[in-house]
Write an enzyme that holds these catalytic residues in place. Structure first.
Site, PDB file in Angstrom:
ATOM      1  N   ASP A   1     -11.979   0.850   2.405  1.00 55.85           N
ATOM      2  CA  ASP A   1     -10.982   0.996   3.477  1.00 55.85           C
ATOM      3  C   ASP A   1     -11.662   1.357   4.799  1.00 55.85           C
ATOM      4  OD1 ASP A   1      -8.469   1.202   4.640  1.00 55.85           O
ATOM      5  OD2 ASP A   1      -7.736   2.735   3.270  1.00 55.85           O
TER       6      ASP A   1
ATOM      7  N   GLU B   1       0.856  -1.193   0.000  1.00 56.81           N
ATOM      8  CA  GLU B   1       0.000   0.000   0.000  1.00 56.81           C
ATOM      9  C   GLU B   1       0.885   1.234   0.000  1.00 56.81           C
ATOM     10  OE1 GLU B   1      -2.758   0.398   3.300  1.00 56.81           O
ATOM     11  OE2 GLU B   1      -3.509   2.327   2.536  1.00 56.81           O
TER      12      GLU B   1
ATOM     13  N   GLU C   1      -7.935   2.177  -2.978  1.00 59.87           N
ATOM     14  CA  GLU C   1      -8.564   2.103  -1.657  1.00 59.87           C
ATOM     15  C   GLU C   1      -9.344   3.379  -1.398  1.00 59.87           C
ATOM     16  OE1 GLU C   1      -5.944   1.082   1.547  1.00 59.87           O
ATOM     17  OE2 GLU C   1      -5.148  -0.686   0.518  1.00 59.87           O
TER      18      GLU C   1
ATOM     19  N   GLU D   1      -6.144  -4.739   8.709  1.00 60.68           N
ATOM     20  CA  GLU D   1      -5.049  -3.776   8.841  1.00 60.68           C
ATOM     21  C   GLU D   1      -4.749  -3.529  10.313  1.00 60.68           C
ATOM     22  OE1 GLU D   1      -6.214  -0.134   6.818  1.00 60.68           O
ATOM     23  OE2 GLU D   1      -7.632   0.382   8.378  1.00 60.68           O
TER      24      GLU D   1
ATOM     25  N   ASN E   1      -4.367   4.999  -2.146  1.00 60.25           N
ATOM     26  CA  ASN E   1      -5.495   5.602  -1.431  1.00 60.25           C
ATOM     27  C   ASN E   1      -6.067   6.759  -2.236  1.00 60.25           C
ATOM     28  OD1 ASN E   1      -5.709   4.339   1.394  1.00 60.25           O
ATOM     29  ND2 ASN E   1      -3.505   4.682   1.147  1.00 60.25           N
TER      30      ASN E   1
HETATM   31  P1  C2E Z   1      -5.196   3.947   5.730  1.00 57.92           P
HETATM   32  O1  C2E Z   1      -5.299   3.934   4.260  1.00 57.92           O
HETATM   33  O2  C2E Z   1      -6.228   3.203   6.492  1.00 57.92           O
HETATM   34  O3  C2E Z   1      -3.735   3.420   6.046  1.00 57.92           O
HETATM   35  C1  C2E Z   1      -3.385   2.692   7.189  1.00 57.92           C
HETATM   36  C2  C2E Z   1      -2.716   3.551   8.237  1.00 57.92           C
HETATM   37  O4  C2E Z   1      -2.404   2.731   9.353  1.00 57.92           O
HETATM   38  C3  C2E Z   1      -1.390   4.152   7.805  1.00 57.92           C
HETATM   39  O5  C2E Z   1      -1.248   5.389   8.498  1.00 57.92           O
HETATM   40  C4  C2E Z   1      -0.373   3.135   8.333  1.00 57.92           C
HETATM   41  O6  C2E Z   1       0.915   3.696   8.528  1.00 57.92           O
HETATM   42  C5  C2E Z   1      -1.024   2.769   9.635  1.00 57.92           C
HETATM   43  N1  C2E Z   1      -0.657   1.418  10.097  1.00 57.92           N
HETATM   44  C6  C2E Z   1      -0.329   0.344   9.365  1.00 57.92           C
HETATM   45  N2  C2E Z   1      -0.094  -0.740  10.149  1.00 57.92           N
HETATM   46  C7  C2E Z   1      -0.289  -0.323  11.423  1.00 57.92           C
HETATM   47  C8  C2E Z   1      -0.197  -0.977  12.704  1.00 57.92           C
HETATM   48  O7  C2E Z   1       0.107  -2.166  12.834  1.00 57.92           O
HETATM   49  N3  C2E Z   1      -0.475  -0.218  13.804  1.00 57.92           N
HETATM   50  C9  C2E Z   1      -0.825   1.094  13.706  1.00 57.92           C
HETATM   51  N4  C2E Z   1      -1.063   1.762  14.839  1.00 57.92           N
HETATM   52  N5  C2E Z   1      -0.919   1.747  12.516  1.00 57.92           N
HETATM   53  C10 C2E Z   1      -0.655   1.041  11.401  1.00 57.92           C
HETATM   54  P2  C2E Z   1      -0.772   6.700   7.757  1.00 57.92           P
HETATM   55  O8  C2E Z   1       0.322   6.385   6.790  1.00 57.92           O
HETATM   56  O9  C2E Z   1      -0.535   7.730   8.797  1.00 57.92           O
HETATM   57  O10 C2E Z   1      -2.046   7.115   6.901  1.00 57.92           O
HETATM   58  C11 C2E Z   1      -3.231   7.536   7.501  1.00 57.92           C
HETATM   59  C12 C2E Z   1      -4.334   7.683   6.490  1.00 57.92           C
HETATM   60  O11 C2E Z   1      -4.048   8.750   5.582  1.00 57.92           O
HETATM   61  C13 C2E Z   1      -4.485   6.463   5.599  1.00 57.92           C
HETATM   62  O12 C2E Z   1      -5.239   5.466   6.280  1.00 57.92           O
HETATM   63  C14 C2E Z   1      -5.226   7.058   4.423  1.00 57.92           C
HETATM   64  O13 C2E Z   1      -6.612   7.149   4.683  1.00 57.92           O
HETATM   65  C15 C2E Z   1      -4.646   8.453   4.359  1.00 57.92           C
HETATM   66  N6  C2E Z   1      -3.636   8.507   3.280  1.00 57.92           N
HETATM   67  C16 C2E Z   1      -2.349   8.115   3.286  1.00 57.92           C
HETATM   68  N7  C2E Z   1      -1.753   8.346   2.094  1.00 57.92           N
HETATM   69  C17 C2E Z   1      -2.698   8.903   1.304  1.00 57.92           C
HETATM   70  C18 C2E Z   1      -2.730   9.365  -0.055  1.00 57.92           C
HETATM   71  O14 C2E Z   1      -1.743   9.293  -0.808  1.00 57.92           O
HETATM   72  N8  C2E Z   1      -3.913   9.890  -0.502  1.00 57.92           N
HETATM   73  C19 C2E Z   1      -5.033   9.956   0.276  1.00 57.92           C
HETATM   74  N9  C2E Z   1      -6.146  10.462  -0.227  1.00 57.92           N
HETATM   75  N10 C2E Z   1      -5.046   9.510   1.548  1.00 57.92           N
HETATM   76  C20 C2E Z   1      -3.904   9.001   2.056  1.00 57.92           C
HETATM   77 MG    MG Z   2      -5.631   2.542   2.856  1.00 62.01          MG
HETATM   78 MG    MG Z   3      -7.403   1.700   6.502  1.00 56.04          MG
HETATM   79 MG    MG Z   4      -7.133   4.609   8.212  1.00 54.70          MG
END
Ligand code: C2E
Ligand code: MG
Ligand code: MG
Ligand code: MG
Length: 275
Positions: free
Chosen positions: A180, A60, A150, A237, A118
């Site tokens: 998602d 991802e 996603e 996840e 995403n």
């Molecule tokens: P998401 O798509 O649900 O991504 C999963 C989030 O959970 C990611 O946070 C990831 O780093 C984190 N994560 C993964 N495994 C674990 C785990 O075992 N424990 C915990 N505590 N966290 C875990 P991140 O990278 O901070 O991203 C947060 C949200 O921001 C993402 O949720 C997504 O909705 C959004 N996002 C990230 N990149 C993009 C992007 O390029 N475009 C858009 N529109 N949204 C994005």
């Molecule tokens: Mg995602």
């Molecule tokens: Mg998610």
């Molecule tokens: Mg999320």
């Protein structure tokens, strides 16, 4: 000092080489615009694994803003900003292009990674999006069937008829479609049933509480069962412990993602298995 670490990230290194920006740093639109211009918003990759074999199946793409002074700024601090201030199109275009370019490089190296991108709810308004994404994928030599889009469930709270149209077009062009953060948004079960989804991601908040709260466990179990009944692949996840891993694997969840198996990291540190 962060500049040195920024340089280090160009070479294989653990993702922890960049420090997180202090919580008090609140970026504004202008700073984000400059960061996009300067290429400071980059894709990181978190592996998705087969729940049974623990083999890497894909990754991802998660946006990271590597701020030269403040350190690493996570998407929770700038996606909302971009959506609010009319910069989400630009951000999405930049992220998707960089991620697909990387994917194209991996393919040239003989790998055929699946990538999950995403997509912001705000992007589900433009009927031209599906064709634009097909063109973009072609530019980088990545077949749409290798790409999953996603979409967070909150996205589906708006005008579902036109969103459904865009989702259907994406699916007709062979992109995978993932719902998602399932269970945290506002979409109805009817929308879940009608949307042309291929995958359901159980939200990490339920996984986090599944071992301590009967209710959270019930939601994990029934979401997985529901996903399967609707013919979807189910991904859990936020897997952080072996116990959680066993729970979802026993429930027949196909894929897992989480810190237990891999954290998000820069492309340069992402190691694909060779076999
Ligand atoms: P998401 O798509 O649900 O991504 C999963 C989030 O959970 C990611 O946070 C990831 O780093 C984190 N994560 C993964 N495994 C674990 C785990 O075992 N424990 C915990 N505590 N966290 C875990 P991140 O990278 O901070 O991203 C947060 C949200 O921001 C993402 O949720 C997504 O909705 C959004 N996002 C990230 N990149 C993009 C992007 O390029 N475009 C858009 N529109 N949204 C994005
Ligand atoms: Mg995602
Ligand atoms: Mg998610
Ligand atoms: Mg999320």
């Amino acid at each position: 000092a962060v500049y040195d670490r920024l340089a280090a990230i160009q070479a294989p290194c653990p993702p922890s080489a960049v420090e997180k920006a202090p919580d008090r740093y609140r970026p504004d639109t202008e700073a984000l615009g400059n960061a996009l211009d300067d290429g400071h918003v980059v894709p990181w990759f978190q592996a998705k694994f087969c729940a049974k074999t623990r083999k890497i199946l894909g990754a991802e793409v998660l946006a990271r803003w590597i701020h030269p002074e403040h350190g690493m700024v996570g998407p929770d601090r700038f996606i909302g900003l971009a959506e609010r201030d009319g910069m989400i199109d630009r951000l999405t275009d930049s992220m998707f292009r960089q991620a697909l370019a990387q994917c194209g490089e991996w393919r040239k190296a003989g790998l055929s990674p699946k990538v999950a991108l995403n997509l912001s709810p705000h992007m589900l308004l433009n009927l031209d999006l599906p064709d634009a994404l097909v063109d973009m994928a072609r530019d980088y030599g990545v077949p749409p069937e290798q790409i999953t889009i996603e979409i967070t469930e909150t996205a589906l709270a708006g005008d579902f008829t036109s969103q459904l149209d865009i989702l259907t077009r994406l699916r007709m062009r062979r992109f995978g479609l993932s719902i998602d953060d399932f269970g945290t948004g506002y979409s109805s079960l009817k929308q879940l049933q009608q949307g042309p989804f291929t995958e359901l991601k159980v939200d990490q908040s339920f996984i986090a509480r599944a071992m301590i709260e009967e209710g959270a466990r019930a939601i994990v179990e029934s979401s997985i069962a529901l996903g399967h009944r609707l013919g979807l692949k189910v991904v859990a996840e936020g897997i952080e412990t072996e116990e959680q891993m066993r729970l979802v694997a026993d429930l027949g969840c196909e894929e897992v993602q989480g810190f237990l198996l891999a954290r998000p990291c820069a492309a340069q540190s992402f190691v694909w298995p060779t076999s």
